[in-house]
Structures are given as structure tokens and as C-alpha cells.
Design a protein around this motif. Structure first.
Motif, PDB file in Angstrom:
ATOM      1  N   THR A 190      64.943  67.659  57.458  1.00 28.49           N
ATOM      2  CA  THR A 190      65.276  67.334  58.936  1.00 28.49           C
ATOM      3  C   THR A 190      64.199  68.154  60.021  1.00 28.49           C
ATOM      4  N   ASP A 191      63.582  67.278  60.732  1.00 29.31           N
ATOM      5  CA  ASP A 191      62.441  67.596  61.609  1.00 29.31           C
ATOM      6  C   ASP A 191      63.571  67.992  62.733  1.00 29.31           C
ATOM      7  N   THR A 192      63.216  68.994  63.766  1.00 30.84           N
ATOM      8  CA  THR A 192      63.837  69.367  64.876  1.00 30.84           C
ATOM      9  C   THR A 192      63.066  69.608  65.871  1.00 30.84           C
ATOM     10  N   VAL A 193      63.776  69.672  67.161  1.00 27.63           N
ATOM     11  CA  VAL A 193      62.877  69.956  68.249  1.00 27.63           C
ATOM     12  C   VAL A 193      62.227  71.408  68.317  1.00 27.63           C
ATOM     13  N   GLY A 194      60.903  71.221  68.986  1.00 24.27           N
ATOM     14  CA  GLY A 194      60.396  72.786  68.905  1.00 24.27           C
ATOM     15  C   GLY A 194      60.896  73.581  69.733  1.00 24.27           C
ATOM     16  N   PHE A 195      60.414  74.951  69.725  1.00 18.29           N
ATOM     17  CA  PHE A 195      60.917  75.792  70.732  1.00 18.29           C
ATOM     18  C   PHE A 195      59.704  76.423  71.403  1.00 18.29           C
ATOM     19  N   VAL A 196      60.049  77.103  72.478  1.00 19.27           N
ATOM     20  CA  VAL A 196      58.885  77.660  73.273  1.00 19.27           C
ATOM     21  C   VAL A 196      59.518  78.986  73.813  1.00 19.27           C
ATOM     22  N   ARG A 197      58.371  79.826  74.359  1.00 21.39           N
ATOM     23  CA  ARG A 197      58.790  80.976  74.987  1.00 21.39           C
ATOM     24  C   ARG A 197      59.893  80.729  76.176  1.00 21.39           C
TER      25      ARG A 197
ATOM     26  N   GLN B 289      58.202  85.225  66.952  1.00 16.61           N
ATOM     27  CA  GLN B 289      59.259  86.261  67.805  1.00 16.61           C
ATOM     28  C   GLN B 289      60.103  85.174  68.438  1.00 16.61           C
ATOM     29  N   ALA B 290      59.400  84.310  69.432  1.00 16.91           N
ATOM     30  CA  ALA B 290      60.000  83.418  70.313  1.00 16.91           C
ATOM     31  C   ALA B 290      61.203  82.660  69.446  1.00 16.91           C
ATOM     32  N   VAL B 291      60.618  81.998  68.472  1.00 18.63           N
ATOM     33  CA  VAL B 291      61.535  80.992  67.611  1.00 18.63           C
ATOM     34  C   VAL B 291      62.655  81.841  67.073  1.00 18.63           C
ATOM     35  N   ARG B 292      62.543  83.130  66.592  1.00 20.45           N
ATOM     36  CA  ARG B 292      63.651  83.649  65.861  1.00 20.45           C
ATOM     37  C   ARG B 292      64.556  84.285  66.974  1.00 20.45           C
ATOM     38  N   THR B 293      64.174  84.456  68.166  1.00 18.92           N
ATOM     39  CA  THR B 293      65.061  84.551  69.433  1.00 18.92           C
ATOM     40  C   THR B 293      65.668  83.483  69.589  1.00 18.92           C
TER      41      THR B 293
ATOM     42  N   ILE C 261      71.580  80.393  67.757  1.00 19.97           N
ATOM     43  CA  ILE C 261      72.263  79.478  66.684  1.00 19.97           C
ATOM     44  C   ILE C 261      73.110  80.215  65.717  1.00 19.97           C
ATOM     45  N   GLU C 262      74.357  79.862  65.754  1.00 19.71           N
ATOM     46  CA  GLU C 262      75.303  80.399  64.794  1.00 19.71           C
ATOM     47  C   GLU C 262      74.815  80.296  63.130  1.00 19.71           C
ATOM     48  N   GLY C 263      74.701  81.326  62.708  1.00 17.04           N
ATOM     49  CA  GLY C 263      74.435  81.209  61.255  1.00 17.04           C
ATOM     50  C   GLY C 263      72.700  80.990  60.752  1.00 17.04           C
ATOM     51  N   ALA C 264      72.048  80.706  61.758  1.00 25.70           N
ATOM     52  CA  ALA C 264      70.658  80.679  61.755  1.00 25.70           C
ATOM     53  C   ALA C 264      69.824  81.764  60.936  1.00 25.70           C
ATOM     54  N   SER C 265      70.343  82.844  61.614  1.00 17.16           N
ATOM     55  CA  SER C 265      69.501  84.221  61.138  1.00 17.16           C
ATOM     56  C   SER C 265      69.717  84.597  59.722  1.00 17.16           C
ATOM     57  N   GLU C 266      70.839  84.090  59.108  1.00 12.53           N
ATOM     58  CA  GLU C 266      71.074  84.500  57.759  1.00 12.53           C
ATOM     59  C   GLU C 266      70.465  83.288  56.771  1.00 12.53           C
ATOM     60  N   ILE C 267      70.056  82.309  57.341  1.00 12.12           N
ATOM     61  CA  ILE C 267      69.554  81.296  56.309  1.00 12.12           C
ATOM     62  C   ILE C 267      68.266  81.564  55.552  1.00 12.12           C
ATOM     63  N   PRO C 268      67.987  81.512  54.436  1.00  8.19           N
ATOM     64  CA  PRO C 268      66.538  82.087  53.801  1.00  8.19           C
ATOM     65  C   PRO C 268      65.476  81.115  54.686  1.00  8.19           C
ATOM     66  N   GLU C 269      64.169  81.591  54.806  1.00 14.96           N
ATOM     67  CA  GLU C 269      63.202  81.145  55.376  1.00 14.96           C
ATOM     68  C   GLU C 269      62.108  81.119  54.572  1.00 14.96           C
ATOM     69  N   ILE C 270      61.104  80.261  54.932  1.00 16.08           N
ATOM     70  CA  ILE C 270      59.843  80.134  54.329  1.00 16.08           C
ATOM     71  C   ILE C 270      58.904  80.027  55.549  1.00 16.08           C
TER      72      ILE C 270
END
Length: 497
Positions: free
Chosen positions: A327-334, A373-377, A382-391
Motif C-alpha cells: 500500500t502506497d500512502t500519503v507522505g508526511f512532512v514536518r 523523526q518527523a515521520v515517526r512523530t 496512529i494507533e498501533g503504528a509504533s509497534e509494527i516492524p519497520e524496514i
């Protein structure tokens, strides 16, 4: 002399240098690909359509054109940028303003100049100090600009105060990003989400021009009829606020009604034990290009910020033949506007419900760590996103400096260096995805009849077969599968006995 005084852009010469660097877009998300050949046949028709919708030169946005309310669709043409350096280094403040220049250009504007003021806190009345605000007014007049864009969120009073000084329309960072989203939204849900975000932004900033907004109307006049004008009733601004609230309620209901369709599609993928991988990251990091490389999806690729708004889901296969969705999602920004995070929460759920996140990073950017850092903020919201494995996918390896790639790889162990433009590193990334997808949990050893070849096919697609043996009574399958498929295999084996 302190270190801050040494680095502060105080003189006219230094100010001209700052403006030159801003206009050159150095240090922005667009800089790394500005000179690269990014042309692709994918999405060519959509790029042409967006080009036809560019802002028309000569369209005025001066304050005297506004007759009733402050807010309307932003029509940017010639702009001057304003930034405040309150913390961090002077370089970081410049990078932020250069990114604002890239955002303004994406919105169809021509950036004429930019200034940065060294100040601990924004002025509560005009954001900038009184002297700097007058200097800004002179720059606006000299350049012929019709809009000022501030690299921050402005309080309604600050916006009014600065407009009174510069005599042209003042737009803050949030309004600019909302305008880009409004231009790029295509789907019915995307348009509804953008409109909801715009109305949430507008509601506390609605105000009148002249006495027309303060007139009161009683009885049916407030509803649009011509009689029943006795009594205080609503002022026109109160009527507009009520209409906005009603429209927001309707949009929320529409977005809520669209949720079951997405939930059904996600449930079908889960029921079929198809793992989901979400591509997330900073805007213009190369997410859509990566999707095209992995799936040949042919989605639109453009060297612009927020080129992708509507999520795109495609089927992909690991080198071992296991299927998963990408899934391609919307980009983030500061400093992503809170209104957008709330309005696009339904779309961002694709990230929170994924089994694996490909966090795409522009390795050629001057500050990739800041982008991460901006993306991880945003992930934290987003509920549950911080616990998902990340490459961590270090993209644009063909443009990045080797030293920068080495630094990033040492900082982020679970990373992969790729170039979505040339295809470099894509094979290694596919291997990493295959290794980190969730594995089936049920061990099974059954014999199913030859008439159930569909189940055998699903074992190959979603399971991990250790042994496939063809016996006189049927096909023996030994390996790992998900619970739902295991139940179907057991039922087929029992029915053949």
C-alpha cells in the motif's frame, strides 16, 4: 561575540544570501531530484492534467478583493516567505524555509523572496517584530508580491495584525498544505477528507469584513426568507459558522459510511491470510517510484510534494512465491497539520493495520534523520503504528553521498539501500520483506483429495510448505499455514476419508 551572533543572518548581505539559498530550494525534499531525470511514462496523463490546473498568472489576491469573509480558496501567485528562528541552528531554520518554498511551488506559486527573523518567541500581535514586519511590507511592495506565507501556524489575531502591516493576504503553513491537498485529491473519500480538514481550519478563523457580517436577522431571515425580521436572531457570521458545522457533520458521516467498504476489503485480505505491507515516509522520498519498482503498478510519479494522496493497494509476490499486499500512502512532512492527521485518519489506518512498514527515506536529502523523526512523530499519532516492524529503505542511492549512506546504515540497523529510479538494491529489499513478513503459525500434515487443487494453490501462496507429496489417495501437505486455511485443509482431508 556569542556563537549565535556569529551565525545570525543580520546584515543585508547575509539576508540576500539566505534569500538566494531559499530560491534555489537547497536542502529541500525536491533538491535531491531537481537535476535527475525523473521522467516516467507512469501517470503521464495525470501529470498533464495537473499541469493544466496550474494557477493563472495575474490573478489578484489583495485584501480589497474580499467582500464578506476572510477565508476562501487560496489563489497564490507571487509570494514572499517568512520564517522565525527561535531554536536550533540558523541552517535548520533555513532548511525549513526552503521546504516551505518547495511547498509553495507545488501549490503553483512563484517564490520571490524570503526572510528569517532571529527571535525567541513570536510577537503575539504580528508574529514578526514591529521593525521586521515593516521590512517585510517594503519587500512585498518592492517585489510586487500578492501573498505572504509564514512557516508556522498563525493565530487569527496574528494573521490579521500582519495583514494590516503588509497590506496583502497572509497564509500560514497549514493553509498552504491544505491547499495542495485540495488540488491533488482525486477520490470521493480524499476530497471529503480534504474539505473536512479545510473547514476545521476555517471555523475558528472566520471573521467579517465591514459591517455586513455583524448584521442580525431574526425569524426566517436567518434561514434565507424575507419576512420575520423582528428580534435579534443570528448575525451573518454566526449563520456561516452554523452552516460550516452542519457541513462538517455531514462530511464526517459520509467518511464514516465509506469505512465499511475499506474494512471489508481489509477483512478479505486478512481472511485469505494475505500479509499487508505499507509504504510510508516523508513526502517526495520516492514511495510511489518504489511501488512501481516492486509491483509494476504504473502509478503516477512526480517530482513534487504530496503528489500522492489516495492510498494505492497492489498485489506483490516474494521471491519464494508468497503473496502480500503493498500500500502506497500519503507522505508526511514536518509539523503536519493536526486537521489533516484527523481528517486522513481513515487512510492512515492502512499504516496502523499493516504487518510491516517500509519507511522510505530520501538518503540524498541534507537532513534525512530529521525526516525520519518527523515521520515517526506522525506514527505516534496512529494507533498501533509504533509497534509494527519497520524496514528503513534508504532510497535515491544513485544520488546520495557514500558517506551519508554509511552514516545512515550505522544508525539504522534494519535498513536497506536502494534506488527506485535505477532498480539498485531492489532484490535485497524483496529478500528482507520476505524474511520479515509474519509467518503462518499452524503446523499441519494432511492428505487432501486431488479435486481440491485450490487449497494446494493457497498453501503455496500464503503458507510455508515443507513437503508436497503425491500419493494414490491424494496430495500430502506438510508445513505451516494460517488458522483459517488449516481448518479448510482439515475439513477437506476428513471429507475424503
Amino acid at each position: 561575540m556569542t556563537e549565535e551572533e556569529k551565525t545570525a543572518p543580520s546584515s543585508d548581505h547575509q539576508g540576500q544570501d539566505v534569500a538566494a539559498r531559499i530560491l534555489a530550494r537547497l536542502g529541500t525534499a525536491l533538491e535531491s531530484t531537481a537535476t535527475a531525470d525523473t521522467h516516467s511514462d507512469a501517470g503521464e496523463l495525470e501529470r498533464e492534467e495537473r499541469a493544466r490546473l496550474k494557477r493563472v498568472v495575474g490573478l489578484s489576491t489583495e485584501l480589497e478583493d474580499i467582500s464578506e469573509v476572510e477565508y476562501r480558496q487560496i489563489r497564490l501567485e507571487k509570494v514572499v516567505l517568512v520564517g522565525l528562528w527561535s531554536q536550533g541552528t540558523a541552517e535548520a531554520a533555513e532548511v525549513s524555509l526552503r521546504e516551505l518554498a518547495a511547498l509553495a511551488e507545488t501549490a503553483g506559486s512563484e517564490v520571490l523572496d524570503g526572510i528569517i527573523q532571529r527571535r525567541q518567541t513570536p510577537d503575539p500581535a504580528t508574529y514578526l517584530g514591529k521593525g521586521k514586519a515593516k521590512e517585510l511590507a517594503e519587500i512585498v511592495k518592492a517585489t510586487g508580491a500578492d501573498t505572504v506565507i509564514v512557516d508556522s501556524d498563525l493565530a487569527p489575531s496574528q494573521r490579521r495584525g500582519l495583514e494590516d502591516v503588509v497590506k496583502v493576504k497572509v497564509v500560514d503553513r497549514t493553509a498552504l498544505i491544505l491547499d495542495i491537498f485540495a488540488q491533488h485529491a482525486k477520490s470521493r473519500e480524499g476530497k471529503a477528507q480534504v474539505e473536512l480538514a479545510q473547514l476545521e481550519y476555517l471555523l475558528p478563523r472566520l471573521r467579517g469584513w465591514g459591517e455586513s457580517m455583524s448584521r442580525q436577522a431574526g425569524g426566517r431571515v436567518a434561514g434565507g426568507a424575507g419576512i420575520g425580521s423582528r428580534g435579534p436572531g443570528e448575525t451573518k457570521i454566526e449563520l456561516d459558522r452554523r452552516r460550516i458545522r452542519n457541513r462538517m457533520a455531514k462530511l464526517r458521516k459520509e467518511i464514516e459510511l465509506m469505512e465499511p467498504a475499506r474494512a471489508t476489503m481489509r477483512a478479505n485480505r486478512k481472511r485469505g491470510a494475505v500479509p499487508s505491507v505499507a509504504i510510508a515516509g516523508y513526502t517526495n522520498a520516492g514511495k510511489s517510484s518504489l511501488l512501481n519498482q516492486l509491483t509494476d503498478a504504473q502509478v503516477m510519479v512526480q517530482n513534487a510534494l504530496f503528489a500522492t494522496l489516495d492510498p494505492t493497494v497492489r498485489k506483490c509476490v516474494t521471491p519464494q512465491g508468497r503473496e502480500y499486499t503493498l500500500t502506497d500512502t500519503v507522505g508526511f512532512v514536518r509539523n503536519l497539520p493536526h486537521e489533516l492527521v484527523e481528517a486522513f485518519r481513515s487512510s492512515l489506518e492502512e499504516v496502523g493495520l499493516a504487518d510491516l512498514i517500509l519507511h522510505v527515506v530520501d538518503a540524498a536529502h541534507p537532513d534525512p534523520e530529521g525526516q525520519i523523526q518527523a515521520v515517526r512523530t506522525v506514527f505516534a499519532d496512529i494507533e498501533g503504528a509504533s509497534e509494527i516492524p519497520e524496514i528503513i529503505v534508504l532510497n535515491k542511492a544513485d544520488l546520495a553521498e557514500p558517506e551519508a549512506l554509511a552514516r545512515l546504515r550505522s544508525q539504522f540497523k534494519n535498513s536497506c539501500v536502494v534506488s527506485a529510479h535505477t532498480g539498485q538494491g531492489i532484490d535485497r529489499l524483496q529478500e528482507m520483506i520476505s524474511e520479515q513478513l509474519p509467518r503462518p503459525a499452524v503446523a499441519l500434515d494432511v492428505v487432501i483429495p486431488y479435486s481440491r487443487g485450490d487449497l494446494l494453490s493457497r498453501v503455496h501462496e500464503t503458507g510455508e510448505p515443507e513437503l508436497i507429496e503425491h500419493l494414490p489417495e491424494g496430495t500430502r501437505i506438510k508445513g505451516l499455514v494460517d488458522e483459517h486455511l488449516a481448518q479448510q485443509l482439515r475439513q477437506a482431508a476428513e471429507a475424503s476419508v
